[in-house]
Design a protein around this motif. Structure first.
Motif, PDB file in Angstrom:
ATOM      1  N   UNK A   1      88.234 162.833  -7.182  1.00  0.00           N
ATOM      2  CA  UNK A   1      87.564 162.311  -8.372  1.00  0.00           C
ATOM      3  C   UNK A   1      87.746 163.309  -9.509  1.00  0.00           C
ATOM      4  N   UNK A   2      88.237 162.831 -10.642  1.00  0.00           N
ATOM      5  CA  UNK A   2      88.490 163.702 -11.791  1.00  0.00           C
ATOM      6  C   UNK A   2      87.214 164.178 -12.470  1.00  0.00           C
ATOM      7  N   UNK A   3      86.068 163.639 -12.071  1.00  0.00           N
ATOM      8  CA  UNK A   3      84.812 164.009 -12.713  1.00  0.00           C
ATOM      9  C   UNK A   3      84.398 165.453 -12.503  1.00  0.00           C
ATOM     10  N   UNK A   4      84.931 166.086 -11.470  1.00  0.00           N
ATOM     11  CA  UNK A   4      84.624 167.487 -11.203  1.00  0.00           C
ATOM     12  C   UNK A   4      85.841 168.080 -10.504  1.00  0.00           C
ATOM     13  N   UNK A   5      86.572 168.900 -11.242  1.00  0.00           N
ATOM     14  CA  UNK A   5      87.823 169.438 -10.703  1.00  0.00           C
ATOM     15  C   UNK A   5      88.099 170.798 -11.318  1.00  0.00           C
ATOM     16  N   UNK A   6      88.805 171.646 -10.561  1.00  0.00           N
ATOM     17  CA  UNK A   6      89.131 172.989 -11.020  1.00  0.00           C
ATOM     18  C   UNK A   6      90.627 173.197 -11.073  1.00  0.00           C
ATOM     19  N   UNK A   7      91.077 173.898 -12.111  1.00  0.00           N
ATOM     20  CA  UNK A   7      92.507 174.113 -12.344  1.00  0.00           C
ATOM     21  C   UNK A   7      92.761 175.603 -12.547  1.00  0.00           C
ATOM     22  N   UNK A   8      93.662 176.181 -11.759  1.00  0.00           N
ATOM     23  CA  UNK A   8      93.832 177.634 -11.770  1.00  0.00           C
ATOM     24  C   UNK A   8      94.454 178.168 -13.055  1.00  0.00           C
TER      25      UNK A   8
END
Length: 302
Positions: free
Chosen positions: A206-213
């Motif tokens: 789900x894109x509603x909560x995501x982390x990107x390094x």
């Protein structure tokens, strides 16, 4: 009888929404949210009707995981008065215009500008995409570990969703695809058209909560993904929902990635005693008084 039950359910939802909005409005009267010396960049897209919900989401989140920077991609509905509220409650907030994130070769609208903004900010630090309809209720240990290890993450939508080969995800999607299926299913069915050396994996998150390094070279991958998908599924690629699929692909094919444990991180109707993060997606947002109760609880301890 069925019509009466439907009408009652509608009224009940309206009641719970009213109770939430009354409670959430209290976020405008509490102390400001301050930045930390270290931590992730927390980025959200916000529209006018969600200002109070966003401040609740942000406040509960940074209480558990402090942020070094806070960025809002402003929907056009966010006027000067709304922005003044955000700046008062988050003095160091960075507000950027949605229209500044529309490069040629990608769809626009449907939260695509949010994902494009992430591709720019990862050059400056670890970025967490936080939806306005979320509430952190406990320690976010797994998220903190991902930030520390510079590892991508996404919110799972069921217990069994894990990182998997893109070809397997495509086979599964084709087994349940139909002409009127959601855009995400059509896009997943075309996953094996992507070059496997660049896009070997997929996560149904789900894109509603995501982390990107930090340092993730996302934009070239995103442009390549979009070009292939537009050729594979045509105009459907520009429908609402394609951005979530693209976010899933970006997370899955980061140098390292994971799905947050479900239902420790989940929608409210799936919560358990050990759940620490709730995403109040539309169809379950106001089924009961949980959202309003959590808003009131936050204000009591703010």
């Amino acid at each position: 009888m069925k019509l009466l039950q439907q009408r009652f359910a509608q009224l009940r939802r309206k009641w719970h929404e009213l109770q939430f909005r009354r409670a959430a409005a209290g976020v405008r009267g509490i102390g400001p949210i301050r930045l930390a010396a270290e931590g992730p960049i927390v980025l959200s897209m916000v529209q006018q009707r969600d200002v109070d919900a966003y401040l609740l989401a942000l406040g509960t989140f940074v209480r558990r995981l402090p942020a070094r920077r806070i960025v809002v991609v402003a929907d056009p509905s966010l006027d000067a008065a709304d922005q003044a509220v955000l700046r008062r409650q988050v003095p160091d907030i960075e507000i950027v215009a949605q229209h500044d994130f529309r490069p040629e070769g990608l769809p626009s609208g449907g939260c695509w500008e949010r994902l494009v903004a992430i591709t720019r900010y990862v050059s400056e630090g670890y970025v967490i995409q936080l939806d306005a309809d979320t509430v952190a209720t406990g320690p976010l240990d797994e998220v903190a570990a991902c930030v520390r290890d510079n590892r991508a993450f996404t919110l799972g939508t069921d217990d069994h969703f894990v990182l998997q080969p893109a070809s397997e995800a495509a086979d599964f999607a084709r087994s349940r695809a139909s002409p009127d299926a959601h855009i995400q299913v059509h896009a997943e069915a075309a996953l094996d058209r992507l070059p496997a050396e660049v896009f070997p994996a997929y996560i149904r998150g789900c894109a509603g909560f995501a982390g990107f390094p930090a340092g993730y070279e996302m934009l070239p991958k995103l442009l390549q993904l979009s070009a292939v998908m537009e050729q594979a599924i045509g105009a459907r690629w520009r429908q609402w929902g394609s951005e979530q699929f693209a976010s899933n692909v970006m997370v899955a094919n980061a140098p390292a990635s994971c799905v947050l444990p479900h239902p420790k991180y989940c929608a409210p109707h799936r919560r358990r005693a050990d759940s620490v993060f709730l995403h109040f997606i539309g169809y379950v947002r106001y089924i009961d008084g949980t959202y309003a109760r959590l808003a009131r609880g936050y204000l009591k301890t703010a």
